[in-house]
Design a protein around this motif. Structure first.
Motif, PDB file in Angstrom:
ATOM      1  N   GLN A   1      37.213  45.319  50.282  1.00 24.36           N
ATOM      2  CA  GLN A   1      37.116  46.736  50.612  1.00 24.36           C
ATOM      3  C   GLN A   1      38.081  47.558  49.765  1.00 24.36           C
ATOM      4  O   GLN A   1      37.723  48.613  49.226  1.00 24.36           O
ATOM      5  N   ALA A   2      39.318  47.071  49.618  1.00 25.34           N
ATOM      6  CA  ALA A   2      40.302  47.798  48.818  1.00 25.34           C
ATOM      7  C   ALA A   2      39.902  47.828  47.345  1.00 25.34           C
ATOM      8  O   ALA A   2      40.080  48.841  46.665  1.00 25.34           O
ATOM      9  N   ALA A   3      39.337  46.722  46.857  1.00 21.26           N
ATOM     10  CA  ALA A   3      38.941  46.649  45.451  1.00 21.26           C
ATOM     11  C   ALA A   3      37.826  47.636  45.138  1.00 21.26           C
ATOM     12  O   ALA A   3      37.788  48.224  44.043  1.00 21.26           O
ATOM     13  N   ARG A   4      36.928  47.836  46.071  1.00 19.52           N
ATOM     14  CA  ARG A   4      35.801  48.744  45.839  1.00 19.52           C
ATOM     15  C   ARG A   4      36.220  50.209  45.932  1.00 19.52           C
ATOM     16  O   ARG A   4      35.495  51.098  45.479  1.00 19.52           O
ATOM     17  N   GLN A   5      37.398  50.460  46.488  1.00 16.47           N
ATOM     18  CA  GLN A   5      37.877  51.831  46.625  1.00 16.47           C
ATOM     19  C   GLN A   5      38.770  52.265  45.480  1.00 16.47           C
ATOM     20  O   GLN A   5      39.091  53.438  45.359  1.00 16.47           O
ATOM     21  N   GLU A   6      39.202  51.296  44.648  1.00 12.75           N
ATOM     22  CA  GLU A   6      40.128  51.622  43.575  1.00 12.75           C
ATOM     23  C   GLU A   6      39.494  51.323  42.231  1.00 12.75           C
ATOM     24  O   GLU A   6      38.737  50.371  42.071  1.00 12.75           O
ATOM     25  N   PRO A   7      39.814  52.139  41.194  1.00 19.09           N
ATOM     26  CA  PRO A   7      39.281  51.894  39.862  1.00 19.09           C
ATOM     27  C   PRO A   7      39.884  50.649  39.252  1.00 19.09           C
ATOM     28  O   PRO A   7      40.995  50.243  39.592  1.00 19.09           O
ATOM     29  N   ALA A   8      39.129  50.015  38.370  1.00 20.22           N
ATOM     30  CA  ALA A   8      39.602  48.781  37.734  1.00 20.22           C
ATOM     31  C   ALA A   8      40.274  49.081  36.411  1.00 20.22           C
ATOM     32  O   ALA A   8      40.147  48.359  35.438  1.00 20.22           O
ATOM     33  N   SER A   9      41.013  50.165  36.331  1.00 17.52           N
ATOM     34  CA  SER A   9      41.758  50.484  35.106  1.00 17.52           C
ATOM     35  C   SER A   9      43.064  51.131  35.493  1.00 17.52           C
ATOM     36  O   SER A   9      43.221  51.680  36.580  1.00 17.52           O
TER      37      SER A   9
END
Length: 366
Positions: free
Chosen positions: A357-365
């Motif tokens: 859930q946290a990963a999908r809410q934050e950009p991967a850069s």
């Protein structure tokens, strides 16, 4: 007289170690207090972070658990990256991306043994190494990671994390544990209060009473943390010179083997081999993170003498750094293992879901 002298010397030695434990424990408490009281600010990483660590010295299964978590996140469509401190690596760069998820980008001696093993067995997961974990996480973000898994970071106080999973070896007596150097605790037991989750590893190697004993200690030291149990389950066997040809774990049943390893808990490896039905006729152990050299095969050869072993068996960590074995030795096999949750698997799913859930809410850069 001689026995009394030896006994007195041992007692004096133990007293000295206990005395040294006092300043060590005070230092750990003081360092933690600096961050818990806000006198030092924790770094905020560019990706959501799950730390997998322990409170004891030696092996508890951190790397195997790290790989399990990475694979579970991949299965949910989230691309994790892994950060390791890089024990025994030989590199000039303080932090470095050593795998982009498709291949190892540097030689094994620069990546480190754990990073090299994970690069081979966790495809799709970028890996970075470095003492400054927040800088390594930036490298993972640049490689497309959506979350970071920190292998062995419970004592890395300076950085925020979403999950603090602490591994406890079921074979270790927590109640009798002492702080280093008198014992094997990295920090005082009450510091387990920082854990968001606890995983008791090697739970299949002890009695139910021993598990209950550990649970009682954990209920006092980490009352807020849900506790799970896991085992190291063999998933296959392969020759180190043919790693793609995986044989079923039953292939070792009834085979006389010499156990060779350089890990934190060699006894657990031997127990695993026995569970697989192998007859362990001897062992050759090296220090944790040992950098193997061709000459080490002579130590193995000497250990083999008169034991009639049909195979030499190593761990996955050892397999990636062994020099080619001499042709006159028995075949060298590696055991592939997986972390298998034995109880409360829904708690593990909740942990993975929290990171997802946290990963999908934050950009991967960065």
């Amino acid at each position: 007289m001689g026995g009394e002298a030896r006994g007195s010397a041992a007692a004096i030695g133990r007293a000295g170690l206990r005395a040294l434990s006092v300043p060590y424990a005070l230092t750990m408490r003081a360092n933690l207090a600096l961050y818990e009281r806000g006198w030092l600010a924790r770094k905020r990483p560019v990706l959501p972070v799950a730390s997998i660590g322990n409170i004891t010295l030696g092996g508890t299964g951190k790397t195997t658990t790290t790989r399990r978590l990475a694979r579970d996140l991949l299965a949910r469509g989230v691309r994790p990256g892994i950060v390791l401190r890089g024990h025994m690596r030989h590199a000039e760069q303080p932090w470095q991306l050593v795998s982009d998820g498709s291949e190892l980008l540097v030689p094994q001696r620069i990546a480190g043994d754990e990073a090299a093993m994970l690069a081979h067995t966790a495809p799709g997961v970028p890996i970075a190494v470095g003492k400054r974990r927040e800088r390594a996480i930036e490298l993972l973000a640049s490689a497309g990671a959506q979350a970071a898994i920190l292998d062995d970071a419970f004592q890395y106080f300076r950085m925020e994390r979403l999950v603090d999973l602490v591994l406890v070896d079921a074979t270790f007596d927590l109640a009798a544990a002492k702080v280093f150097p008198a014992g094997h605790l990295r920090e005082p037991l009450e510091h387990l209060r920082r854990a968001t989750h606890v995983l008791i590893t090697h739970a299949d190697l002890v009695s139910g009473a021993r598990i209950d004993h550990s649970l009682e200690v954990l209920s006092r030291c980490a009352p807020q943390a849900p506790v799970m149990q896991a085992r190291h389950a063999p998933s296959g066997v392969y020759r180190v010179d043919r790693p793609v040809d995986i044989l079923p774990s039953e292939a070792l049943r009834g085979t006389r083997v010499l156990a060779v390893c350089a890990i934190g808990n060699p006894a657990s490896f031997e127990d695993l081999l026995r569970q697989m039905g192998a007859a362990v006729v001897g062992r050759a152990t090296f220090p944790d993170h040992h950098a193997y050299e061709p000459g080490d095969w002579e130590i193995v050869r000497e250990t083999l003498a008169g034991r009639d072993a049909e195979a030499i068996v190593v761990t996955e960590k050892d397999a990636v750094k062994l020099p080619p074995p001499p042709e006159d030795l028995p075949p060298v096999l590696a055991v592939a293992v997986e972390s298998q949750i034995m109880t409360d698997e829904e708690l593990w799913d909740e942990l993975v879901g929290r990171i997802e859930q946290a990963a999908r809410q934050e950009p991967a850069s960065a």
